[in-house]
Design a protein around this motif. Structure first.
Motif, PDB file in Angstrom:
ATOM      1  N   ARG A 149      30.894  17.700  43.699  1.00 22.44           N
ATOM      2  CA  ARG A 149      31.417  17.880  42.306  1.00 22.44           C
ATOM      3  C   ARG A 149      32.365  16.654  41.643  1.00 22.44           C
ATOM      4  NH1 ARG A 149      36.489  20.774  40.753  1.00 22.44           N
ATOM      5  NH2 ARG A 149      36.285  21.904  39.010  1.00 22.44           N
ATOM      6  N   ILE A 150      31.986  16.101  40.806  1.00 21.87           N
ATOM      7  CA  ILE A 150      32.311  14.851  40.334  1.00 21.87           C
ATOM      8  C   ILE A 150      32.905  15.105  38.460  1.00 21.87           C
ATOM      9  CG2 ILE A 150      31.000  13.399  41.698  1.00 21.87           C
ATOM     10  CD1 ILE A 150      29.428  12.758  39.316  1.00 21.87           C
ATOM     11  N   LYS A 151      33.991  14.477  38.583  1.00 21.43           N
ATOM     12  CA  LYS A 151      34.541  14.711  37.172  1.00 21.43           C
ATOM     13  C   LYS A 151      33.883  13.852  36.027  1.00 21.43           C
ATOM     14  CE  LYS A 151      39.125  14.641  34.837  1.00 21.43           C
ATOM     15  NZ  LYS A 151      40.548  14.589  34.859  1.00 21.43           N
ATOM     16  N   ILE A 152      33.869  14.415  34.973  1.00 27.61           N
ATOM     17  CA  ILE A 152      33.333  13.837  33.606  1.00 27.61           C
ATOM     18  C   ILE A 152      34.495  13.036  32.817  1.00 27.61           C
ATOM     19  CG2 ILE A 152      32.253  13.983  31.422  1.00 27.61           C
ATOM     20  CD1 ILE A 152      30.874  16.432  32.601  1.00 27.61           C
ATOM     21  N   LEU A 153      34.328  11.755  32.782  1.00 29.43           N
ATOM     22  CA  LEU A 153      35.504  10.985  32.254  1.00 29.43           C
ATOM     23  C   LEU A 153      35.410  10.915  30.837  1.00 29.43           C
ATOM     24  CD1 LEU A 153      35.547   8.025  34.933  1.00 29.43           C
ATOM     25  CD2 LEU A 153      36.808  10.264  34.821  1.00 29.43           C
ATOM     26  N   LYS A 154      36.548  10.877  30.080  1.00 29.31           N
ATOM     27  CA  LYS A 154      36.688  11.053  28.754  1.00 29.31           C
ATOM     28  C   LYS A 154      37.167   9.784  28.161  1.00 29.31           C
ATOM     29  CE  LYS A 154      37.326  13.917  24.483  1.00 29.31           C
ATOM     30  NZ  LYS A 154      37.544  12.677  23.572  1.00 29.31           N
ATOM     31  N   LYS A 155      36.524   9.094  27.027  1.00 33.84           N
ATOM     32  CA  LYS A 155      37.041   7.824  26.574  1.00 33.84           C
ATOM     33  C   LYS A 155      38.252   7.848  26.070  1.00 33.84           C
ATOM     34  CE  LYS A 155      35.564   4.323  23.130  1.00 33.84           C
ATOM     35  NZ  LYS A 155      34.808   3.783  22.277  1.00 33.84           N
ATOM     36  N   TYR A 173      27.367  17.132  25.731  1.00 24.97           N
ATOM     37  CA  TYR A 173      28.240  15.833  25.657  1.00 24.97           C
ATOM     38  C   TYR A 173      28.046  14.859  24.750  1.00 24.97           C
ATOM     39  CZ  TYR A 173      30.872  18.374  29.573  1.00 24.97           C
ATOM     40  OH  TYR A 173      31.603  19.473  30.093  1.00 24.97           O
ATOM     41  N   GLY A 174      28.796  14.262  24.010  1.00 21.66           N
ATOM     42  CA  GLY A 174      28.607  13.348  23.200  1.00 21.66           C
ATOM     43  C   GLY A 174      28.805  11.977  23.937  1.00 21.66           C
ATOM     44  N   PRO A 175      28.961  10.761  23.200  1.00 22.79           N
ATOM     45  CA  PRO A 175      28.821   9.304  23.748  1.00 22.79           C
ATOM     46  C   PRO A 175      30.256   9.143  24.428  1.00 22.79           C
ATOM     47  CG  PRO A 175      28.930   9.272  21.408  1.00 22.79           C
ATOM     48  CD  PRO A 175      28.240  10.616  21.881  1.00 22.79           C
ATOM     49  N   ASP A 176      31.312   9.705  23.911  1.00 23.70           N
ATOM     50  CA  ASP A 176      32.525   9.569  24.654  1.00 23.70           C
ATOM     51  C   ASP A 176      32.849  10.065  26.175  1.00 23.70           C
ATOM     52  OD1 ASP A 176      33.509   8.422  22.233  1.00 23.70           O
ATOM     53  OD2 ASP A 176      34.341  10.111  21.425  1.00 23.70           O
ATOM     54  N   TYR A 177      31.965  10.684  26.577  1.00 29.37           N
ATOM     55  CA  TYR A 177      31.883  11.559  27.795  1.00 29.37           C
ATOM     56  C   TYR A 177      31.182  10.484  28.785  1.00 29.37           C
ATOM     57  CZ  TYR A 177      33.970  15.412  25.828  1.00 29.37           C
ATOM     58  OH  TYR A 177      34.994  16.291  24.846  1.00 29.37           O
ATOM     59  N   ARG A 178      31.861  10.140  29.909  1.00 30.02           N
ATOM     60  CA  ARG A 178      31.390   9.300  30.693  1.00 30.02           C
ATOM     61  C   ARG A 178      31.185   9.401  32.081  1.00 30.02           C
ATOM     62  NH1 ARG A 178      33.199   3.731  27.106  1.00 30.02           N
ATOM     63  NH2 ARG A 178      32.537   4.553  25.353  1.00 30.02           N
ATOM     64  N   LEU A 179      30.461   8.574  33.252  1.00 30.03           N
ATOM     65  CA  LEU A 179      30.553   8.529  34.320  1.00 30.03           C
ATOM     66  C   LEU A 179      30.421   7.227  34.891  1.00 30.03           C
ATOM     67  CD1 LEU A 179      28.024  11.364  35.001  1.00 30.03           C
ATOM     68  CD2 LEU A 179      30.627  11.635  35.480  1.00 30.03           C
ATOM     69  N   PRO A 180      30.930   7.002  36.133  1.00 30.64           N
ATOM     70  CA  PRO A 180      30.630   5.692  36.857  1.00 30.64           C
ATOM     71  C   PRO A 180      29.186   5.454  36.757  1.00 30.64           C
ATOM     72  CG  PRO A 180      32.293   6.862  38.142  1.00 30.64           C
ATOM     73  CD  PRO A 180      31.997   7.804  37.045  1.00 30.64           C
ATOM     74  N   VAL A 181      28.842   4.251  36.710  1.00 31.25           N
ATOM     75  CA  VAL A 181      27.338   3.718  36.504  1.00 31.25           C
ATOM     76  C   VAL A 181      26.626   4.015  37.958  1.00 31.25           C
ATOM     77  CG1 VAL A 181      25.880   1.794  36.490  1.00 31.25           C
ATOM     78  CG2 VAL A 181      27.857   1.973  35.081  1.00 31.25           C
ATOM     79  N   PHE A 182      25.713   4.705  37.811  1.00 25.42           N
ATOM     80  CA  PHE A 182      24.697   5.017  39.125  1.00 25.42           C
ATOM     81  C   PHE A 182      25.660   6.013  39.906  1.00 25.42           C
ATOM     82  CE2 PHE A 182      21.188   2.532  38.067  1.00 25.42           C
ATOM     83  CZ  PHE A 182      20.462   2.753  39.192  1.00 25.42           C
ATOM     84  N   SER A 183      26.166   7.017  39.307  1.00 22.08           N
ATOM     85  CA  SER A 183      26.898   8.109  39.934  1.00 22.08           C
ATOM     86  C   SER A 183      26.105   9.339  40.458  1.00 22.08           C
ATOM     87  CB  SER A 183      28.087   8.403  39.209  1.00 22.08           C
ATOM     88  OG  SER A 183      27.856   8.902  38.133  1.00 22.08           O
ATOM     89  N   LEU A 184      25.410   9.519  39.760  1.00 17.45           N
ATOM     90  CA  LEU A 184      24.396  10.830  39.921  1.00 17.45           C
ATOM     91  C   LEU A 184      22.973  10.458  40.594  1.00 17.45           C
ATOM     92  CD1 LEU A 184      24.533  12.842  36.170  1.00 17.45           C
ATOM     93  CD2 LEU A 184      25.741  13.052  38.418  1.00 17.45           C
ATOM     94  N   ALA A 219      30.834  -0.088  26.589  1.00 14.62           N
ATOM     95  CA  ALA A 219      31.743  -1.179  26.366  1.00 14.62           C
ATOM     96  C   ALA A 219      32.594  -1.218  27.449  1.00 14.62           C
ATOM     97  CB  ALA A 219      32.790  -0.841  25.145  1.00 14.62           C
ATOM     98  N   ASP A 220      32.987  -0.180  28.517  1.00 14.22           N
ATOM     99  CA  ASP A 220      33.833  -0.023  29.460  1.00 14.22           C
ATOM    100  C   ASP A 220      33.190  -0.402  30.841  1.00 14.22           C
ATOM    101  OD1 ASP A 220      35.794   0.889  27.909  1.00 14.22           O
ATOM    102  OD2 ASP A 220      35.205   2.964  28.518  1.00 14.22           O
ATOM    103  N   PRO A 221      33.548  -1.554  31.388  1.00 11.91           N
ATOM    104  CA  PRO A 221      33.003  -2.081  32.579  1.00 11.91           C
ATOM    105  C   PRO A 221      32.885  -0.920  33.816  1.00 11.91           C
ATOM    106  CG  PRO A 221      35.097  -3.120  32.594  1.00 11.91           C
ATOM    107  CD  PRO A 221      34.731  -2.177  31.091  1.00 11.91           C
ATOM    108  N   GLY A 222      31.709  -0.842  34.242  1.00 13.15           N
ATOM    109  CA  GLY A 222      31.483   0.057  35.367  1.00 13.15           C
ATOM    110  C   GLY A 222      31.392   1.666  34.889  1.00 13.15           C
ATOM    111  N   LEU A 223      31.307   1.722  33.609  1.00 11.86           N
ATOM    112  CA  LEU A 223      31.038   3.202  33.168  1.00 11.86           C
ATOM    113  C   LEU A 223      29.843   3.117  32.275  1.00 11.86           C
ATOM    114  CD1 LEU A 223      34.863   4.218  32.113  1.00 11.86           C
ATOM    115  CD2 LEU A 223      33.360   4.688  34.031  1.00 11.86           C
ATOM    116  N   ALA A 224      29.017   4.236  32.297  1.00  9.28           N
ATOM    117  CA  ALA A 224      28.013   4.841  31.471  1.00  9.28           C
ATOM    118  C   ALA A 224      28.258   5.968  30.713  1.00  9.28           C
ATOM    119  CB  ALA A 224      26.853   4.462  32.137  1.00  9.28           C
ATOM    120  N   SER A 225      27.540   6.340  29.705  1.00  9.67           N
ATOM    121  CA  SER A 225      27.765   7.469  28.987  1.00  9.67           C
ATOM    122  C   SER A 225      26.903   8.501  29.855  1.00  9.67           C
ATOM    123  CB  SER A 225      26.940   7.549  27.607  1.00  9.67           C
ATOM    124  OG  SER A 225      25.604   7.485  27.785  1.00  9.67           O
ATOM    125  N   LEU A 226      27.249   9.734  29.843  1.00 10.79           N
ATOM    126  CA  LEU A 226      26.521  10.896  30.598  1.00 10.79           C
ATOM    127  C   LEU A 226      25.251  10.786  30.068  1.00 10.79           C
ATOM    128  CD1 LEU A 226      26.911  13.290  32.305  1.00 10.79           C
ATOM    129  CD2 LEU A 226      27.621  14.507  30.482  1.00 10.79           C
TER     130      LEU A 226
END
Length: 335
Positions: free
Chosen positions: A329-335, A241-252, A201-208
């Motif tokens: 090394r990139i941070k995992i973002l939490k909802k 990691y559950g669905p609440d943990y996210r990364l920017p889309v196409f980051s990996l 639901a967050d623009p620019g983010l995707a679940s891990l």
């Protein structure tokens, strides 16, 4: 104001009924002054236009408001005097009942100035705080809108960049290994389906989980191309990691792509890429064995990823390089 009425009433030995009547009448008068001043402010705010009028706006408001207050106070006292003349007991203070002529005029002007100044300062402070809050809210909305726009522009650079490289690879396979081109095209189709079906639901983010699935599809494509020359490992703990943990889309995926682009991958010198959990971070690591000639690059990649993290969360990415390995090394973002 009410305190002043009570103190004055004590000196006059007034009853509680007298105090109540005075408080109600002065309260109604104050409400009229407050409402009138609000209308004056609204009028001047709507009619302001030239630079000269803007400079004297506060003086105009205060002067007009004070004159209106004097008029209202004069009408108020006229009504009281008329009622007293008609024999209505108003329980007025002796100082007011005994005043007349120029003394009454001076009294009205003085009390009007004090009461209006008090009301003007309260209204001016309230309106200033309201304007300040409104401006701050608009600035926050503009910053949010700007950040979202920048993120969308940066994100739009990623997928065309990948497609450019994928089509180049497909072209090369058709020429050199046509029997593998069909398998590569099938994996490319699966990859695109996964990458374009973002459910966040967050623009620019995707679940891990979604980002890992994109990486898995991408590496399957690369195995068609490189076979045993490419090794890929994912830390099993990342699946926790559950669905609440996210990364920017196409980051990996761009990090995997960069590792393949800039390093030799042969059966004799296999390229190893790993994704590992590191606290609340993911570390993408590959062994270093640089190519003598580097494939064409559009300039996206780490710079784009750094900028997207700065826009979305303000976090930095950490790049580490030594003689044997390269890691991001990139941070995992939490909802």
């Amino acid at each position: 104001m009410l305190s002043s009425i009570m103190i004055l009433s004590i000196y006059d030995n007034a009853s509680w009924y007298s105090v109540l009547m005075r408080s109600i009448s002065i309260g109604l008068l104050s409400f009229l002054i407050f409402y009138t001043n609000a209308r004056i402010i609204s009028y001047y705010k709507r009619s302001e236009g030239t630079e000269g009028r803007l400079k004297n706006l506060e003086k105009r408001i205060f002067g007009t408001g004070y004159l209106c207050t004097v008029v209202l106070f004069a009408i108020y006292h006229s009504i009281l005097a008329y009622l007293a003349y008609r024999g209505v007991e108003l329980h007025l203070p002796k100082t007011v009942k005994e005043s007349g002529g120029w003394k009454m005029a001076l009294f009205i002007a003085y009390v009007s100035l004090i009461q209006y100044t008090f009301i003007y300062l309260i209204q001016n402070f309230t309106l200033s705080q309201y304007e300040k809050g409104r401006i701050e809210l608009e600035l926050l909305q503009l910053k949010s809108s700007n950040a979202e726009t920048v993120n969308q522009l940066l994100q739009q650079q990623i997928k065309p960049h990948f497609l450019f490289n994928a089509l180049n690879t497909l072209k090369s396979l058709i020429k050199k290994k046509p029997e593998l081109a069909e398998d590569y095209l099938i994996h490319l189709s699966d990859f695109l389906r996964a990458s374009f079906s973002n459910t966040s639901a967050d623009p620019g983010l995707a679940s891990l989980t979604e980002e890992l699935a994109i990486c898995e599809n991408y590496m399957e494509m690369q195995k068609v191309r490189f076979g045993a020359a490419l090794h890929y490992q994912v830390d099993p703990e990342l699946a926790d990691y559950g669905p609440d943990y996210r990364l920017p889309v196409f980051s990996l995926q761009p990090l995997l792509e960069n590792a393949i682009k800039h390093n030799v991958a042969t059966v004799e010198m296999p390229l190893s890429i790993s994704l590992k959990k590191d606290g609340n971070y993911i570390t993408v690591t590959n062994n270093l064995q640089f190519k003598s000639s580097i494939e064409h690059s559009t300039g996206n990649g780490l710079t784009n990823l750094k900028e997207r993290y700065r826009v979305i969360s303000g976090d930095e990415i950490l790049v580490t390089k030594d003689q044997n390995s390269f890691s991001v090394r990139i941070k995992i973002l939490k909802k």
